[in-house]
Design a protein around this motif. Sequence first.
Motif, PDB file in Angstrom:
ATOM      1  N   ARG A  28      -1.198  -0.890   2.679  1.00 61.54           N
ATOM      2  CA  ARG A  28      -2.297  -1.809   2.989  1.00 61.54           C
ATOM      3  C   ARG A  28      -2.662  -1.643   4.461  1.00 61.54           C
ATOM      4  O   ARG A  28      -1.813  -1.302   5.282  1.00 61.54           O
ATOM      5  CB  ARG A  28      -1.876  -3.250   2.734  1.00 61.54           C
ATOM      6  N   ARG A  29      -3.908  -1.915   4.793  1.00 60.91           N
ATOM      7  CA  ARG A  29      -4.347  -1.785   6.187  1.00 60.91           C
ATOM      8  C   ARG A  29      -3.539  -2.702   7.093  1.00 60.91           C
ATOM      9  O   ARG A  29      -3.169  -2.328   8.200  1.00 60.91           O
ATOM     10  CB  ARG A  29      -5.832  -2.110   6.306  1.00 60.91           C
ATOM     11  N   GLU A  30      -3.256  -3.915   6.634  1.00 63.02           N
ATOM     12  CA  GLU A  30      -2.482  -4.864   7.431  1.00 63.02           C
ATOM     13  C   GLU A  30      -1.101  -4.300   7.769  1.00 63.02           C
ATOM     14  O   GLU A  30      -0.573  -4.534   8.852  1.00 63.02           O
ATOM     15  CB  GLU A  30      -2.319  -6.199   6.692  1.00 63.02           C
ATOM     16  N   THR A  31      -0.533  -3.563   6.838  1.00 63.76           N
ATOM     17  CA  THR A  31       0.783  -2.955   7.066  1.00 63.76           C
ATOM     18  C   THR A  31       0.713  -1.963   8.219  1.00 63.76           C
ATOM     19  O   THR A  31       1.567  -1.972   9.113  1.00 63.76           O
ATOM     20  CB  THR A  31       1.278  -2.248   5.789  1.00 63.76           C
ATOM     21  N   HIS A  34       0.209  -3.854  11.587  1.00 60.04           N
ATOM     22  CA  HIS A  34       1.458  -4.457  12.059  1.00 60.04           C
ATOM     23  C   HIS A  34       2.446  -3.390  12.504  1.00 60.04           C
ATOM     24  O   HIS A  34       3.168  -3.573  13.487  1.00 60.04           O
ATOM     25  CB  HIS A  34       2.075  -5.350  10.991  1.00 60.04           C
TER      26      HIS A  34
END
Length: 67
Positions: A28-31, A34
Amino acid sequence: MALIAKVKEYREKAGYKQSELVEMVGARRETIVHLENGKYNPSLKLAMDIAKVFGTTVEELFEFTEE
């Protein structure tokens, strides 16, 4: 211990956008956001997938240091 991830450095050097790396490794982009900000410790599989994209080793991309 703190994890230092050089993912952003390698990604920018390769000319990839975060969205492109996300698609290549199935994350995921959020991964990735982060991970690049040092707020996420990747699974071994994700670390290996990212290293493979950049043609390097997990040890070169990720390093643990004493805080």
